[in-house]
Structure formats: structure tokens, C-alpha cells
Design a protein around this motif. Structure first.
Motif, PDB file in Angstrom:
ATOM      1  N   VAL A 164       0.843  -1.192   0.000  1.00  0.00           N
ATOM      2  CA  VAL A 164       0.000   0.000   0.000  1.00  0.00           C
ATOM      3  C   VAL A 164       0.883   1.249   0.000  1.00  0.00           C
ATOM      4  O   VAL A 164       1.826   1.350   0.787  1.00  0.00           O
ATOM      5  N   ILE A 165       0.545   2.179  -0.889  1.00  0.00           N
ATOM      6  CA  ILE A 165       1.196   3.478  -0.930  1.00  0.00           C
ATOM      7  C   ILE A 165       0.209   4.508  -0.396  1.00  0.00           C
ATOM      8  O   ILE A 165      -0.910   4.627  -0.904  1.00  0.00           O
ATOM      9  N   LEU A 166       0.613   5.235   0.620  1.00  0.00           N
ATOM     10  CA  LEU A 166      -0.232   6.257   1.231  1.00  0.00           C
ATOM     11  C   LEU A 166       0.381   7.621   0.919  1.00  0.00           C
ATOM     12  O   LEU A 166       1.579   7.824   1.121  1.00  0.00           O
ATOM     13  N   MET A 167      -0.446   8.549   0.431  1.00  0.00           N
ATOM     14  CA  MET A 167       0.055   9.898   0.151  1.00  0.00           C
ATOM     15  C   MET A 167      -0.912  10.908   0.730  1.00  0.00           C
ATOM     16  O   MET A 167      -2.096  10.939   0.379  1.00  0.00           O
ATOM     17  N   ALA A 168      -0.374  11.745   1.638  1.00  0.00           N
ATOM     18  CA  ALA A 168      -1.210  12.726   2.335  1.00  0.00           C
ATOM     19  C   ALA A 168      -0.628  14.113   2.156  1.00  0.00           C
ATOM     20  O   ALA A 168       0.586  14.279   2.031  1.00  0.00           O
ATOM     21  N   ALA A 169      -1.485  15.114   2.179  1.00  0.00           N
ATOM     22  CA  ALA A 169      -1.052  16.506   2.214  1.00  0.00           C
ATOM     23  C   ALA A 169      -1.817  17.210   3.319  1.00  0.00           C
ATOM     24  O   ALA A 169      -3.031  17.044   3.447  1.00  0.00           O
ATOM     25  N   GLY A 170      -1.093  17.966   4.137  1.00  0.00           N
ATOM     26  CA  GLY A 170      -1.728  18.725   5.213  1.00  0.00           C
ATOM     27  C   GLY A 170      -2.472  17.822   6.179  1.00  0.00           C
ATOM     28  O   GLY A 170      -1.992  16.756   6.567  1.00  0.00           O
ATOM     29  N   ILE A 171      -3.685  18.237   6.539  1.00  0.00           N
ATOM     30  CA  ILE A 171      -4.460  17.487   7.528  1.00  0.00           C
ATOM     31  C   ILE A 171      -5.012  16.192   6.937  1.00  0.00           C
ATOM     32  O   ILE A 171      -5.602  15.372   7.657  1.00  0.00           O
ATOM     33  N   GLY A 172      -4.784  15.957   5.647  1.00  0.00           N
ATOM     34  CA  GLY A 172      -5.112  14.666   5.035  1.00  0.00           C
ATOM     35  C   GLY A 172      -4.363  13.508   5.656  1.00  0.00           C
ATOM     36  O   GLY A 172      -4.641  12.348   5.378  1.00  0.00           O
TER      37      GLY A 172
ATOM     38  N   VAL B  61       1.528  -5.712   6.521  1.00  0.00           N
ATOM     39  CA  VAL B  61       1.435  -5.410   5.087  1.00  0.00           C
ATOM     40  C   VAL B  61       2.447  -4.308   4.746  1.00  0.00           C
ATOM     41  O   VAL B  61       2.441  -3.250   5.376  1.00  0.00           O
ATOM     42  N   PRO B  62       3.327  -4.518   3.771  1.00  0.00           N
ATOM     43  CA  PRO B  62       4.304  -3.482   3.413  1.00  0.00           C
ATOM     44  C   PRO B  62       3.616  -2.193   2.981  1.00  0.00           C
ATOM     45  O   PRO B  62       2.617  -2.224   2.248  1.00  0.00           O
ATOM     46  N   PHE B  63       4.141  -1.061   3.430  1.00  0.00           N
ATOM     47  CA  PHE B  63       3.541   0.224   3.089  1.00  0.00           C
ATOM     48  C   PHE B  63       4.606   1.316   3.051  1.00  0.00           C
ATOM     49  O   PHE B  63       5.695   1.173   3.625  1.00  0.00           O
ATOM     50  N   VAL B  64       4.267   2.387   2.364  1.00  0.00           N
ATOM     51  CA  VAL B  64       5.059   3.611   2.379  1.00  0.00           C
ATOM     52  C   VAL B  64       4.084   4.768   2.550  1.00  0.00           C
ATOM     53  O   VAL B  64       3.046   4.809   1.880  1.00  0.00           O
ATOM     54  N   LEU B  65       4.408   5.673   3.448  1.00  0.00           N
ATOM     55  CA  LEU B  65       3.580   6.857   3.658  1.00  0.00           C
ATOM     56  C   LEU B  65       4.378   8.093   3.270  1.00  0.00           C
ATOM     57  O   LEU B  65       5.422   8.373   3.865  1.00  0.00           O
ATOM     58  N   HIS B  66       3.897   8.820   2.258  1.00  0.00           N
ATOM     59  CA  HIS B  66       4.504  10.088   1.859  1.00  0.00           C
ATOM     60  C   HIS B  66       3.597  11.211   2.347  1.00  0.00           C
ATOM     61  O   HIS B  66       2.406  11.263   2.007  1.00  0.00           O
ATOM     62  N   TYR B  67       4.167  12.112   3.144  1.00  0.00           N
ATOM     63  CA  TYR B  67       3.391  13.142   3.835  1.00  0.00           C
ATOM     64  C   TYR B  67       3.968  14.505   3.459  1.00  0.00           C
ATOM     65  O   TYR B  67       5.151  14.776   3.711  1.00  0.00           O
ATOM     66  N   TYR B  68       3.130  15.338   2.839  1.00  0.00           N
ATOM     67  CA  TYR B  68       3.567  16.644   2.356  1.00  0.00           C
ATOM     68  C   TYR B  68       3.011  17.753   3.241  1.00  0.00           C
ATOM     69  O   TYR B  68       1.803  17.811   3.478  1.00  0.00           O
TER      70      TYR B  68
END
Length: 321
Positions: A109-117, A133-140
Motif C-alpha cells: 500500500v502506498i499512502l500519500m497525504a497533504a496537510g491534515i489529510g 502489510v508493506p507500506f510507504v507513507l509520503h506526507y507533504y
């Protein structure tokens, strides 16, 4: 018909420069209903002010709920109330959790968030870690100090990792695309949450690099732009159960017309974002204006309409009420 729960504000915590996390516990001391990442609750902040907030943190913790609210300069009332008026000890009513942004089984799972997302995606990261479960979280975020849940996201995860990107340092979502976004895999799903412009850009980038629509999942913050009332046509709404009909004039919502005629409508956000008023349509063509349903759902054989905002392209719309 949903019921509400009485909760107490058990604590409020600064999360980054502009955010407040709010812990809620049941007034009667009992555990709260179970929830899954992606779920949100309706929070009745005061009479006439109901807002939807994603639950965040570890979803196996039913001793309390946690939500996190950014101070929004364009606040319609909810953000301002939380930051300026809400205090520990205050009793609130909330809805049971509803999940319109659920995680699906995936190899990665790839997670991508911006701000309060970050709020629903932080909960997803914790659940993926627990499930192995392997995951990556990218937070902007705009700049250092804006991050919510920084200590939690900075800890080492066994099954994934979090990368935080700062626009002020040249890593905005528009100038930076993580490698995972450019190299989709068959068993990988992508979850996006943040402002509409962020999600639109990331979705377009993903599609351009071969992601399948059904592997991309989003949750909107704000409703679609409204169509000017003068450009709308009136139509008739018909109840399938009784055959009763009422005209819906330009500028009116179906929900308003139904309520004025004594038909109960389960309203919540009134912007097509929460799904509380989704109702099956048995005849007619819907002019979808909600953001809660996916493009696939809006074109599926079985159609549902958000009574609070969507309209009809046909002269008559028969709804299953």
C-alpha cells in the motif's frame, strides 16, 4: 436512522503549528464502537454545527477516539469552533463511525497525504504495520513544524516507513513524485487524502504512469464547485414507495424539498462528502455532484444519489424512499 453517542473531550493536544488533536471518551465510561482506518464520525459541535472528522491513530483502541483538526482560514465554522471554543471536559454528541474510505486487501500500500489529510492515512499506516502489510507513507506539508503526529511517524516501522516532504525545501507534491508512484504494481493500492488540487495532481500522475483506477482511493475534503442556480433546470422527484411527487426548483436541493414535505432525510454534511443521505434511484438520470462516490460508482448499473447536493438530468427522478 443513526443514533448518536455522548462523549467527553478528554484532552486536546497541539499537533504541529496549525493542528489540534482531540481525544474523545464515552461519557458513560464504556468502550466506543469499533472502527477501521478510513472511518469518520459526525461531531455535533453545537446546535446546527455538525462536522465530519476522520478517526486517527490506532484503530484497535476503543477506549477513546482521536480526531485532528487544522485551523482553516476559510473555516465555515467547525475549525474555528474547535480551535477557539472547544475545551477539555466539554460533552459532545457524535455519530457511530462510518467508513466510506476503507482499505482493501493488497500486497503493498502506498499512502500519500497533504496537510491534515494525514489523519486517515496515519490510521492506515498503523493498521498496515499491525497486519504486516508493506507500506510507504509520503506526507507533504509546507514547512518544518507543520507536521501532525511527528513523533509517531518518525518512529521505525517494521513493515513500512514514512517520508515527510516540505514544500519550502523544494519538495512540493507538484515538483516531487516518489518512486513508488511512478512504478505501479498489480497488487499495490494507492490511497490519497488532502486538498482537491493535491489529489487531482497525484491521481493524474498515477494514471499517466499506468495505475489502474480501481487501485486508486481518495477521500475529498471539500465539495465540488457548485453550478450556478441560473444554469440549473427544475425537475420532479418521485417517491417509489408512495408515488408522491414534488417539483425541485433551480437552487433547491432534493433534501430540502423532501424535508419541507415531511419526508425524513438522514442529513449530515449537506455537501455530498459524507454519504449519509445516499439513496437508491430506480428511474431517471442523476447529475452527480457529490465527492463521496467514486467515478465507477457513479456509472454503475445501480445508482445512488446524494440528496443534499446532486440533481437530475431527466425531468423526473424516482428515488427509493
Amino acid at each position: 436512522m443513526s443514533t448518536t453517542l455522548q462523549v467527553v473531550v478528554d484532552g486536546m493536544f497541539r499537533q504541529g503549528r496549525h493542528n489540534l488533536a482531540v481525544n474523545l471518551v464515552a461519557e458513560n465510561g464504556q468502550p466506543l464502537p469499533c472502527w477501521q482506518p478510513g472511518a469518520h464520525i459526525d461531531v455535533h459541535l453545537r446546535e446546527g454545527l455538525v462536522r465530519q472528522y476522520s478517526l486517527t491513530g490506532q484503530s484497535d483502541n476503543t477506549r477513546h477516539y482521536q480526531i485532528c483538526i487544522a485551523r482553516d482560514q476559510q473555516s465555515r465554522g467547525g475549525s474555528r469552533y474547535v480551535h477557539e471554543m472547544l475545551r477539555p471536559g466539554q460533552v459532545l454528541r457524535i455519530s457511530p463511525p462510518r467508513n466510506l474510505f476503507p482499505m482493501q486487501l493488497a500486497g503493498k500500500v502506498i499512502l500519500m497525504a497533504a496537510g491534515i489529510g494525514i489523519t486517515p492515512l496515519y490510521a492506515m499506516a498503523e493498521a498496515l504495520e499491525a497486519a504486516g502489510v508493506p507500506f510507504v507513507l509520503h506526507y507533504y506539508v509546507k514547512q518544518r513544524g507543520d507536521e501532525a503526529f511527528l513523533p509517531e511517524l518518525s518512529k521505525p516501522f517494521q513493515h513500512g516507513f514514512c517520508e515527510i516532504w516540505h514544500s519550502s525545501e523544494g519538495r512540493s507534491p507538484r515538483s516531487h513524485a516518489p518512486a513508488e508512484l511512478l512504478d505501479p504494481a498489480e497488487d499495490t493500492h494507492l490511497y490519497l487524502c488532502g486538498p482537491a488540487g493535491f489529489m487531482s495532481h497525484i491521481r493524474a500522475t498515477a494514471i499517466r504512469h499506468g495505475w489502474q483506477e480501481q487501485h486508486i482511493h481518495t477521500e475529498a475534503f471539500k465539495p465540488l464547485s457548485a453550478v450556478a442556480a441560473q444554469d440549473e433546470a427544475g425537475f420532479t422527484v418521485t417517491l417509489a414507495s408512495t408515488g408522491q411527487q414534488w417539483p425541485v426548483a433551480p437552487g433547491q436541493t432534493i433534501a430540502t424539498v423532501l424535508l419541507e414535505n415531511g419526508v425524513d432525510v438522514p442529513l449530515s454534511c449537506e455537501m455530498g462528502m459524507c454519504g449519509a443521505c445516499l439513496t437508491r434511484v430506480t428511474e431517471g438520470e442523476i447529475d452527480h455532484r457529490d465527492t463521496v462516490q467514486s467515478a465507477a460508482e457513479k456509472s454503475a448499473p445501480e445508482q445512488y444519489i446524494a440528496l443534499c447536493c446532486s440533481r437530475s438530468l431527466s425531468r423526473n427522478l424516482v428515488i427509493e424512499l
